[in-house]
Scaffold this motif. Sequence first.
Motif, PDB file in Angstrom:
ATOM      1  N   HIS A  23       0.847  -1.190   0.000  1.00  7.79           N
ATOM      2  CA  HIS A  23       0.000   0.000   0.000  1.00  7.79           C
ATOM      3  C   HIS A  23       0.885   1.243   0.000  1.00  7.79           C
ATOM      4  CE1 HIS A  23      -2.923  -2.920   1.742  1.00  7.79           C
ATOM      5  NE2 HIS A  23      -3.777  -2.206   1.028  1.00  7.79           N
ATOM      6  N   PHE A  24       0.555   2.201  -0.839  1.00  8.49           N
ATOM      7  CA  PHE A  24       1.244   3.480  -0.747  1.00  8.49           C
ATOM      8  C   PHE A  24       0.888   4.144   0.584  1.00  8.49           C
ATOM      9  CE2 PHE A  24       1.033   2.951  -5.434  1.00  8.49           C
ATOM     10  CZ  PHE A  24       2.392   2.965  -5.680  1.00  8.49           C
ATOM     11  N   ARG A  25       1.683   5.115   0.973  1.00  8.93           N
ATOM     12  CA  ARG A  25       1.495   5.744   2.286  1.00  8.93           C
ATOM     13  C   ARG A  25       0.051   6.218   2.467  1.00  8.93           C
ATOM     14  NH1 ARG A  25       7.057   8.818   4.093  1.00  8.93           N
ATOM     15  NH2 ARG A  25       8.467   7.761   2.657  1.00  8.93           N
ATOM     16  N   GLY A  26      -0.549   5.789   3.559  1.00 11.78           N
ATOM     17  CA  GLY A  26      -1.892   6.229   3.902  1.00 11.78           C
ATOM     18  C   GLY A  26      -3.009   5.492   3.202  1.00 11.78           C
ATOM     19  N   CYS A  27      -2.685   4.491   2.376  1.00 11.78           N
ATOM     20  CA  CYS A  27      -3.722   3.777   1.624  1.00 11.78           C
ATOM     21  C   CYS A  27      -4.100   2.441   2.255  1.00 11.78           C
ATOM     22  CB  CYS A  27      -3.263   3.534   0.186  1.00 11.78           C
ATOM     23  SG  CYS A  27      -3.198   5.033  -0.804  1.00 11.78           S
ATOM     24  N   GLY A  28      -3.441   2.084   3.355  1.00 13.45           N
ATOM     25  CA  GLY A  28      -3.783   0.849   4.040  1.00 13.45           C
ATOM     26  C   GLY A  28      -4.862   1.080   5.077  1.00 13.45           C
ATOM     27  N   THR A  29      -4.691   0.484   6.229  1.00  9.80           N
ATOM     28  CA  THR A  29      -5.699   0.615   7.288  1.00  9.80           C
ATOM     29  C   THR A  29      -5.437   1.802   8.199  1.00  9.80           C
ATOM     30  OG1 THR A  29      -4.451  -0.890   8.741  1.00  9.80           O
ATOM     31  CG2 THR A  29      -6.110  -1.870   7.276  1.00  9.80           C
ATOM     32  N   ARG A  30      -4.240   2.416   8.090  1.00  9.51           N
ATOM     33  CA  ARG A  30      -3.878   3.521   8.978  1.00  9.51           C
ATOM     34  C   ARG A  30      -3.261   4.665   8.186  1.00  9.51           C
ATOM     35  NH1 ARG A  30      -2.355  -1.148  10.917  1.00  9.51           N
ATOM     36  NH2 ARG A  30      -0.193  -0.958  10.240  1.00  9.51           N
ATOM     37  N   LEU A  31      -3.489   5.885   8.660  1.00  3.92           N
ATOM     38  CA  LEU A  31      -2.839   7.045   8.062  1.00  3.92           C
ATOM     39  C   LEU A  31      -1.336   6.989   8.330  1.00  3.92           C
ATOM     40  CD1 LEU A  31      -5.251  10.017   8.893  1.00  3.92           C
ATOM     41  CD2 LEU A  31      -4.833   8.973   6.662  1.00  3.92           C
ATOM     42  N   ASN A  32      -0.549   7.455   7.376  1.00  2.00           N
ATOM     43  CA  ASN A  32       0.890   7.490   7.594  1.00  2.00           C
ATOM     44  C   ASN A  32       1.254   8.605   8.569  1.00  2.00           C
ATOM     45  OD1 ASN A  32       0.087   9.145   5.235  1.00  2.00           O
ATOM     46  ND2 ASN A  32       2.235   9.781   5.286  1.00  2.00           N
ATOM     47  N   ARG A  33       2.457   8.535   9.093  1.00  2.00           N
ATOM     48  CA  ARG A  33       2.861   9.432  10.177  1.00  2.00           C
ATOM     49  C   ARG A  33       3.260  10.821   9.703  1.00  2.00           C
ATOM     50  NH1 ARG A  33       6.761   4.830  11.616  1.00  2.00           N
ATOM     51  NH2 ARG A  33       5.488   3.391  12.848  1.00  2.00           N
ATOM     52  N   LEU A  34       3.965  10.902   8.596  1.00  2.00           N
ATOM     53  CA  LEU A  34       4.580  12.163   8.183  1.00  2.00           C
ATOM     54  C   LEU A  34       3.615  13.046   7.383  1.00  2.00           C
ATOM     55  CD1 LEU A  34       8.172  11.004   7.162  1.00  2.00           C
ATOM     56  CD2 LEU A  34       7.322  11.787   9.384  1.00  2.00           C
ATOM     57  N   PRO A  35       3.885  14.359   7.327  1.00  2.00           N
ATOM     58  CA  PRO A  35       3.008  15.279   6.592  1.00  2.00           C
ATOM     59  C   PRO A  35       3.273  15.230   5.086  1.00  2.00           C
ATOM     60  CG  PRO A  35       4.803  16.496   7.577  1.00  2.00           C
ATOM     61  CD  PRO A  35       4.935  15.079   8.081  1.00  2.00           C
ATOM     62  N   ARG A  36       2.986  14.086   4.487  1.00  2.00           N
ATOM     63  CA  ARG A  36       3.147  13.861   3.057  1.00  2.00           C
ATOM     64  C   ARG A  36       2.274  12.671   2.685  1.00  2.00           C
ATOM     65  NH1 ARG A  36       7.976  10.806   0.616  1.00  2.00           N
ATOM     66  NH2 ARG A  36       6.141  10.196  -0.577  1.00  2.00           N
ATOM     67  N   ALA A  37       2.221  12.379   1.379  1.00  2.00           N
ATOM     68  CA  ALA A  37       1.421  11.240   0.936  1.00  2.00           C
ATOM     69  C   ALA A  37       2.240  10.420  -0.055  1.00  2.00           C
ATOM     70  CB  ALA A  37       0.104  11.728   0.312  1.00  2.00           C
ATOM     71  N   TYR A  38       1.774  10.297  -1.281  1.00  2.00           N
ATOM     72  CA  TYR A  38       2.479   9.558  -2.328  1.00  2.00           C
ATOM     73  C   TYR A  38       2.097  10.193  -3.648  1.00  2.00           C
ATOM     74  CZ  TYR A  38      -2.110   7.502  -3.271  1.00  2.00           C
ATOM     75  OH  TYR A  38      -3.441   7.336  -3.595  1.00  2.00           O
ATOM     76  N   HIS A  39       2.802   9.820  -4.725  1.00  4.70           N
ATOM     77  CA  HIS A  39       2.447  10.374  -6.025  1.00  4.70           C
ATOM     78  C   HIS A  39       2.963   9.460  -7.134  1.00  4.70           C
ATOM     79  CE1 HIS A  39       6.575  11.864  -6.748  1.00  4.70           C
ATOM     80  NE2 HIS A  39       6.574  12.263  -5.476  1.00  4.70           N
ATOM     81  N   SER A  40       2.670   9.809  -8.367  1.00  2.00           N
ATOM     82  CA  SER A  40       2.927   8.932  -9.517  1.00  2.00           C
ATOM     83  C   SER A  40       4.403   8.685  -9.782  1.00  2.00           C
ATOM     84  CB  SER A  40       2.308   9.540 -10.790  1.00  2.00           C
ATOM     85  OG  SER A  40       0.915   9.625 -10.681  1.00  2.00           O
ATOM     86  N   GLY A  41       5.257   9.569  -9.310  1.00  2.00           N
ATOM     87  CA  GLY A  41       6.680   9.402  -9.550  1.00  2.00           C
ATOM     88  C   GLY A  41       7.472   9.073  -8.305  1.00  2.00           C
ATOM     89  N   ASP A  42       6.783   8.729  -7.231  1.00  2.00           N
ATOM     90  CA  ASP A  42       7.419   8.495  -5.938  1.00  2.00           C
ATOM     91  C   ASP A  42       7.942   7.064  -5.870  1.00  2.00           C
ATOM     92  OD1 ASP A  42       8.261   8.575  -3.349  1.00  2.00           O
ATOM     93  OD2 ASP A  42       6.290   8.887  -2.456  1.00  2.00           O
ATOM     94  N   THR A  43       9.182   6.860  -6.285  1.00  2.00           N
ATOM     95  CA  THR A  43       9.747   5.516  -6.397  1.00  2.00           C
ATOM     96  C   THR A  43      10.482   5.053  -5.140  1.00  2.00           C
ATOM     97  OG1 THR A  43      11.773   6.414  -7.387  1.00  2.00           O
ATOM     98  CG2 THR A  43      10.013   5.736  -8.894  1.00  2.00           C
ATOM     99  N   ALA A  44      10.750   5.946  -4.208  1.00  2.00           N
ATOM    100  CA  ALA A  44      11.613   5.608  -3.069  1.00  2.00           C
ATOM    101  C   ALA A  44      11.019   4.504  -2.204  1.00  2.00           C
ATOM    102  CB  ALA A  44      11.883   6.853  -2.234  1.00  2.00           C
ATOM    103  N   ASP A  45       9.728   4.569  -1.916  1.00  2.00           N
ATOM    104  CA  ASP A  45       9.118   3.568  -1.039  1.00  2.00           C
ATOM    105  C   ASP A  45       9.084   2.201  -1.709  1.00  2.00           C
ATOM    106  OD1 ASP A  45       8.776   5.667   0.677  1.00  2.00           O
ATOM    107  OD2 ASP A  45       6.589   5.760   0.486  1.00  2.00           O
ATOM    108  N   ALA A  46       8.766   2.181  -2.991  1.00  2.00           N
ATOM    109  CA  ALA A  46       8.744   0.911  -3.722  1.00  2.00           C
ATOM    110  C   ALA A  46      10.149   0.317  -3.775  1.00  2.00           C
ATOM    111  CB  ALA A  46       8.188   1.116  -5.125  1.00  2.00           C
ATOM    112  N   ARG A  47      11.139   1.161  -3.994  1.00  2.00           N
ATOM    113  CA  ARG A  47      12.521   0.669  -4.015  1.00  2.00           C
ATOM    114  C   ARG A  47      12.894   0.059  -2.669  1.00  2.00           C
ATOM    115  NH1 ARG A  47      17.274   1.266  -6.731  1.00  2.00           N
ATOM    116  NH2 ARG A  47      16.372   2.684  -8.280  1.00  2.00           N
ATOM    117  N   TRP A  48      12.564   0.757  -1.602  1.00  2.00           N
ATOM    118  CA  TRP A  48      12.873   0.246  -0.265  1.00  2.00           C
ATOM    119  C   TRP A  48      12.174  -1.083  -0.014  1.00  2.00           C
ATOM    120  CZ3 TRP A  48      16.282   1.073   3.470  1.00  2.00           C
ATOM    121  CH2 TRP A  48      16.024   0.568   4.744  1.00  2.00           C
ATOM    122  N   CYS A  49      10.922  -1.176  -0.419  1.00  2.00           N
ATOM    123  CA  CYS A  49      10.162  -2.411  -0.262  1.00  2.00           C
ATOM    124  C   CYS A  49      10.832  -3.551  -1.026  1.00  2.00           C
ATOM    125  CB  CYS A  49       8.728  -2.200  -0.742  1.00  2.00           C
ATOM    126  SG  CYS A  49       7.706  -3.699  -0.720  1.00  2.00           S
TER     127      CYS A  49
END
Length: 339
Positions: free
Chosen positions: A99-125
């Motif tokens: 799930h991208f940040r905030g799209c699961g069962t809980r809101l993410n912690r930081l004051p940001r979300a996700y976007h179409s070019g946000d590859t960092a989280d997928a890379r980390w995963c």
Amino acid sequence: MITGRHLADFKPPPWLANRHLQTLLPRALPQPASRLIEEQLELPDGDFVELAWVDAPALADETPLLVLFHGLEGSVDSPYARHLLDAAERRGWRAVLMHFRGCGTRLNRLPRAYHSGDTADARWCLESLAQRYPAAPRVALGVSLGANMLLKLVAEDTDNALGLTGAIAVAPPVDLAACADTLQRGVARVYQRHLLGALKAKVAPRLARQELPLTLSRDELARFTTLRAYDDAITAPLHGFKDAADYYHRAAAGPLLETIALPTLILHADDDPFMPQGLYNGLTLGPGIRLETARHGGHVGYVEWQNGRPASWLARRVGRQLDAWSTRASTPAISRSDS
């Protein structure tokens, strides 16, 4: 490896060929009853994403792994998600959705979300899963927003440091600006309204609690009628872009396709109501890409008629590709669409 531009073998009966019917039909398909196991994956910046694993009997560490990235405001409950995960699980694969940040069962912690070019989280995963299952062939699959993100990630990963066997991109909006404009016209505005409503519902409480670094009132948010307006006022400033135009330019995967050497299957429907006509005209495909285009299919639809009932051709096509990669993991190749 059979790359280049090809016709997909998706051919719905005439009464299922309408683009809007195809887009909506997956919601009516019976959902696989796979049991899911949740995991919270911590990110380097202190935030987290949620993983949804298909529960399965004990699997060997070298079991092939499918990692799925969903679309805008999607989740494991999106109409396509369970079918794609099930297609992998039935073939003996380990299957998980990030799930991208905030799209699961809980809101993410930081004051940001996700976007179409946000590859960092997928890379980390993907890096984390590679460490966990180093002997497993690993395939990444993205849908819509997740597909554009995945193509951008594969293009950035020029030497395949992620160790992927292959990638599958379903309905990627590779020209973000043109797709945003398309959603402002005709019946497509209905889809825009639905997506915009979901985005507003999620961000409004965070604005009210002053959790986001935005000078935007709830009344101003309520007046947005287009995704471009939302991206201009929220997505762009939250994620370091000057405005929506800058975001669309820097996040779009289209100009990067020519660099992709990893075996990559792209599935596109000519009648996708989210996409302009001729989306791939003028784009150069990299040596690893096979682009399969269907005349019909809508947006992530691809519902066919099998054994007297509607069924997901998309899951069947993805399953065929997984079969090809699992049997040729050492020298992966794109399978023919009629295999």
